[in-house]
Design an enzyme around this catalytic site. Structure first.
Site, short mmCIF file in Angstrom:
data_model
loop_
_atom_site.label_atom_id
_atom_site.label_comp_id
_atom_site.label_asym_id
_atom_site.label_seq_id
_atom_site.Cartn_x
_atom_site.Cartn_y
_atom_site.Cartn_z
N HIS A 114 0.12 -2.40 -3.30
CA HIS A 114 0.51 -2.27 -4.67
C HIS A 114 1.85 -1.53 -4.61
O HIS A 114 2.79 -2.20 -5.17
CB HIS A 114 -0.33 -1.77 -5.48
CG HIS A 114 -1.71 -2.35 -5.73
ND1 HIS A 114 -2.99 -1.85 -5.41
CD2 HIS A 114 -2.07 -3.52 -6.60
CE1 HIS A 114 -3.84 -2.46 -5.64
NE2 HIS A 114 -3.36 -3.54 -6.15
N GLN B 34 -2.46 -17.48 -5.93
CA GLN B 34 -1.93 -17.03 -7.34
C GLN B 34 -0.52 -16.80 -7.50
O GLN B 34 -0.06 -17.33 -8.46
CB GLN B 34 -2.67 -15.33 -7.35
CG GLN B 34 -1.82 -14.61 -8.33
CD GLN B 34 -2.71 -13.36 -8.74
OE1 GLN B 34 -3.80 -13.18 -9.09
NE2 GLN B 34 -2.04 -12.27 -8.23
N SER C 113 -8.14 -3.26 -2.95
CA SER C 113 -8.87 -2.35 -3.79
C SER C 113 -10.52 -2.72 -3.42
O SER C 113 -11.25 -1.73 -3.47
CB SER C 113 -8.68 -2.57 -5.24
OG SER C 113 -7.33 -2.55 -5.61
N ASP D 30 -2.41 -12.70 -2.39
CA ASP D 30 -2.67 -13.63 -3.12
C ASP D 30 -1.95 -15.01 -3.32
O ASP D 30 -1.26 -15.18 -4.23
CB ASP D 30 -3.12 -13.11 -4.52
CG ASP D 30 -4.10 -11.82 -4.53
OD1 ASP D 30 -5.45 -11.99 -4.59
OD2 ASP D 30 -3.50 -10.77 -4.30
N MET E 68 -4.40 -4.83 -11.05
CA MET E 68 -5.88 -4.26 -11.81
C MET E 68 -5.98 -2.80 -11.57
O MET E 68 -7.05 -2.43 -11.72
CB MET E 68 -6.85 -5.26 -11.26
CG MET E 68 -6.34 -6.69 -11.71
SD MET E 68 -8.03 -7.75 -11.95
CE MET E 68 -8.68 -7.77 -10.12
N GLY E 69 -5.02 -2.17 -11.07
CA GLY E 69 -5.21 -0.67 -10.84
C GLY E 69 -5.86 -0.48 -9.38
O GLY E 69 -5.86 -1.19 -8.38
N TYR E 70 -6.51 0.94 -9.10
CA TYR E 70 -6.87 1.50 -7.90
C TYR E 70 -5.88 1.26 -6.91
O TYR E 70 -6.21 0.49 -5.91
CB TYR E 70 -8.31 0.68 -7.66
CG TYR E 70 -9.23 1.66 -6.85
CD1 TYR E 70 -9.77 2.69 -7.53
CD2 TYR E 70 -9.49 1.56 -5.53
CE1 TYR E 70 -10.50 3.64 -6.89
CE2 TYR E 70 -10.20 2.50 -4.93
CZ TYR E 70 -10.81 3.59 -5.38
OH TYR E 70 -11.53 4.54 -4.84
N LEU E 71 -4.79 1.85 -6.87
CA LEU E 71 -3.39 1.17 -6.26
C LEU E 71 -3.48 1.77 -5.06
O LEU E 71 -3.93 2.76 -4.64
CB LEU E 71 -2.53 1.81 -7.01
CG LEU E 71 -1.98 1.41 -8.33
CD1 LEU E 71 -0.72 2.03 -9.01
CD2 LEU E 71 -1.93 -0.07 -8.70
P1 AMP Z 1 -4.57 -6.98 -7.91
O1 AMP Z 1 -4.58 -5.36 -8.33
O2 AMP Z 1 -5.62 -7.11 -6.66
O3 AMP Z 1 -4.90 -7.87 -8.92
O4 AMP Z 1 -3.19 -7.07 -7.05
C1 AMP Z 1 -2.16 -6.81 -7.81
C2 AMP Z 1 -0.81 -7.40 -7.09
O5 AMP Z 1 -0.85 -6.79 -5.86
C3 AMP Z 1 -0.94 -8.73 -6.83
O6 AMP Z 1 0.39 -9.49 -6.88
C4 AMP Z 1 -1.41 -8.78 -5.48
O7 AMP Z 1 -1.08 -10.03 -4.59
C5 AMP Z 1 -0.63 -7.48 -4.89
N1 AMP Z 1 -1.42 -6.98 -3.60
C6 AMP Z 1 -2.75 -6.65 -3.48
N2 AMP Z 1 -3.09 -6.28 -2.14
C7 AMP Z 1 -1.85 -6.50 -1.68
C8 AMP Z 1 -1.24 -5.98 -0.26
N3 AMP Z 1 -2.36 -5.88 0.94
N4 AMP Z 1 -0.21 -6.33 0.09
C9 AMP Z 1 0.86 -7.10 -0.68
N5 AMP Z 1 0.61 -6.88 -1.87
C10 AMP Z 1 -0.87 -6.98 -2.34
#
Ligand code: AMP
Length: 282
Positions: free
Chosen positions: A37, A154, A187, A151, A30-33
């Site tokens: 990510h 998920q 994020s 997640d 969902m961005g704001y990397l």
């Molecule tokens: P999101 O942008 O929050 O939907 O996350 C996108 C992907 O990045 C998902 O598969 C998350 O599980 C993964 N993700 C988010 N935060 C982390 C983190 N701290 N470590 C590893 N993967 C992450």
């Protein structure tokens, strides 16, 4: 690096790459990397010829009182970070590109796994996730898709969907990336004020403490949950949503702690809801 907003264009581009025998890795975000990510992107870079990162704040996975409008967005900064990681393409569609007027098709995994943890607290959330992920799979045609253990539920749901709907791709899970002090990168961490950011460290501390107590022989689920709860309630701003311990592979209830167990937490600090988890092998 190419930036696509159109479904048709990226689908054709992916198809051409596949015809040339190239493997495609997709990282849905969902961005704001942040570095969490980017660790997914790096893994995709290692395992696939072509890396596509999707950036889409998916409205149908947010509840009515959730943070869809406030969710942080910075596509320019994301683009710079992805260029530095040598991603091949960004797919950043508009909402109406993904859900045009009259859109009415959804993908939903039923049963025990989506019924627990965030699934029971955020009605419709995982239906929104599995719907958008199915669309992204059909649009980007990946051989592998990369999901974070952050997640955990998920990842389990997407794995089940891929298996049961026979999507011709592999899901790769990537470990949680943490800040130096242990806070899981998210994020949503930007919402935290100074004090909340400090209090939020309790999540990782409580997970580690739980792991210690399990490793030193504690097998009672309630005892470990109570230990975690005691630590978290000592933080003035923390409001516990859930503290749960389940079998890590199917979220089945446990009589006793044994095998691979998932300790999963969701806690609000002010209006910011954070999740974290740890898998402990007994
Ligand atoms: P999101 O942008 O929050 O939907 O996350 C996108 C992907 O990045 C998902 O598969 C998350 O599980 C993964 N993700 C988010 N935060 C982390 C983190 N701290 N470590 C590893 N993967 C992450």
């Amino acid at each position: 690096m190419q930036v696509f907003n159109s479904i048709k264009e990226i689908q054709q581009w992916s198809l051409q790459n596949k015809k040339q025998g190239k493997t495609i890795g997709l990282v849905p975000t969902m961005g704001y990397l942040h570095n969490g990510h980017l660790s997914l992107v790096r893994e995709a870079r290692k395992q696939c010829d072509i890396v596509i990162v999707s950036i889409f704040v998916n409205p149908i996975q947010f509840g009515v009182n959730e943070d869809f409008d406030e969710y942080p967005r910075d596509i320019q900064r994301d683009q710079l970070r992805l260029e530095a990681e040598k991603a091949d393409a960004i797919f950043a569609p508009a909402i109406k590109e993904m859900y045009p007027g009259g859109y009415n098709t959804y993908v939903e995994v039923l049963g025990e796994i989506p019924g627990k943890l965030c699934g029971s607290r955020r009605p419709g959330h995982f239906r929104g996730v599995t719907t958008v992920v199915s669309k992204l799979f059909n649009i980007c045609l990946p051989d592998k898709a990369f999901f974070g253990q952050k997640d955990a539920q998920q990842a389990l749901i997407v794995e089940k969907m891929v298996k049961e709907l026979n999507f011709p791709l592999e899901i790769v899970r990537v470990p949680i990336v943490r800040e130096e002090d242990g806070l899981a990168m998210s994020s949503r961490n930007v919402y935290l004020d100074h004090e909340q950011r400090h209090e939020a460290l309790i999540l990782w501390q409580a997970l580690q403490k739980a792991q210690e107590s399990i490793r030193s022989g504690e097998t009672n689920v309630e005892t470990v949950r109570r230990q975690i709860k005691q630590m978290i309630v000592a933080c003035p701003q923390a409001q516990i949503d859930y503290i749960e311990i389940y079998n890590a592979s199917d979220l089945a209830d446990l009589q006793k702690i044994r095998g691979q167990v998932l300790i999963a937490l969701a806690v609000k600090f002010g209006s910011t809801r954070l999740i974290d988890n740890l898998i402990v092998e007994v």
